[in-house]
Design an enzyme around this catalytic site. Structure first.
Site, short mmCIF file in Angstrom:
data_model
loop_
_atom_site.label_atom_id
_atom_site.label_comp_id
_atom_site.label_asym_id
_atom_site.label_seq_id
_atom_site.Cartn_x
_atom_site.Cartn_y
_atom_site.Cartn_z
N GLU A 268 -18.97 2.00 -104.38
CA GLU A 268 -18.81 0.87 -105.78
C GLU A 268 -18.88 1.79 -107.29
O GLU A 268 -17.64 2.02 -107.84
CB GLU A 268 -19.38 -0.33 -106.00
CG GLU A 268 -19.22 -0.73 -106.65
CD GLU A 268 -20.13 -3.00 -106.58
OE1 GLU A 268 -20.74 -2.85 -105.42
OE2 GLU A 268 -20.26 -3.39 -106.68
N ARG B 56 -29.52 3.61 -89.88
CA ARG B 56 -30.12 2.44 -88.80
C ARG B 56 -29.66 3.15 -87.66
O ARG B 56 -29.54 2.43 -86.46
CB ARG B 56 -30.13 1.53 -89.17
CG ARG B 56 -31.05 1.13 -90.36
CD ARG B 56 -30.71 -0.21 -91.02
NE ARG B 56 -30.22 -0.13 -92.11
CZ ARG B 56 -29.37 -0.67 -93.28
NH1 ARG B 56 -29.98 -1.77 -92.60
NH2 ARG B 56 -28.70 -0.07 -94.31
#
Ligand code: AMP
Length: 175
Positions: free
Chosen positions: A95, A58
């Site tokens: 993560e 993006r």
């Protein structure tokens, strides 16, 4: 205009507890898109930006428009393995596991003044890796510009602690 209203929130995507901030609705609204780009550019007008670096994917859309408006060049910062020429990479922790961002080794000249652009800053891990990569390549990173900040995750503070000023247009609470 309140551009927050042009951003769609998808609860529990891509996993439970995450509120996904979807900017496709903003991009599809001509007025909101133009105002967003104008506001992203404003703090950096006059800052003599040589290059805008946009982070996949993006960041390409917003960064391309920002670069056009600043009359700057554009650097695509890509996920590992996508660029065709010699690259340099910077790894960062996710993560679960690890990822890496890459640019072409000749994308930046020593001392080039670079503005980093992405749609959203959360933990700041992606932005930090992107900025380190640009700095290793010889860039002076003048700032980092986002549409959305998630201040509860501390990313903007993390980038400012690197000595890189951050601008954003909308802040949302939570993850
Ligand atoms: P971070 O590295 O944690 O700052 O995450 C930033 C990257 O993940 C950006 O490229 C965002 O597009 C994406 N991202 C993280 N959290 C969200 C969210 N809640 N909604 C949409 N995109 C997100």
């Amino acid at each position: 205009m309140d551009i927050a209203k042009a951003i769609r929130t998808i609860p529990d995507y891509p996993k439970p507890g995450i509120q996904f901030r979807d900017i496709t609705t903003l991009l599809g609204d001509a007025r909101a898109f133009r105002i967003t780009v104008d506001r992203m550019v404003q703090p950096w007008a006059g800052a003599k930006i040589d290059l805008v670096a946009g982070t996949e994917a993006r960041g390409f859309i917003l960064g391309g428009a920002v670069a056009h408006q600043l009359s700057s060049g554009f650097i695509p910062v890509r996920k590992k393995g996508k660029l065709p020429y010699h690259t340099i990479e910077e790894r960062y922790e996710l993560e679960y596991g690890e990822d890496a961002v890459e640019i072409h080794k000749d994308a930046v000249k020593e001392g080039d003044r670079v503005l980093m652009v992405d749609d959203l800053i959360a933990t700041g891990g992606t932005a930090e890796a992107t900025i380190k990569l640009l700095q290793r390549a010889g860039a002076t990173v003048i700032g980092a510009s986002f549409v959305i900040d998630l201040p509860d995750l501390g990313g903007a503070k993390r980038i400012e602690a690197m000595g890189v000023p951050v601008s954003s247009l909308v802040a949302f609470e939570g993850e």
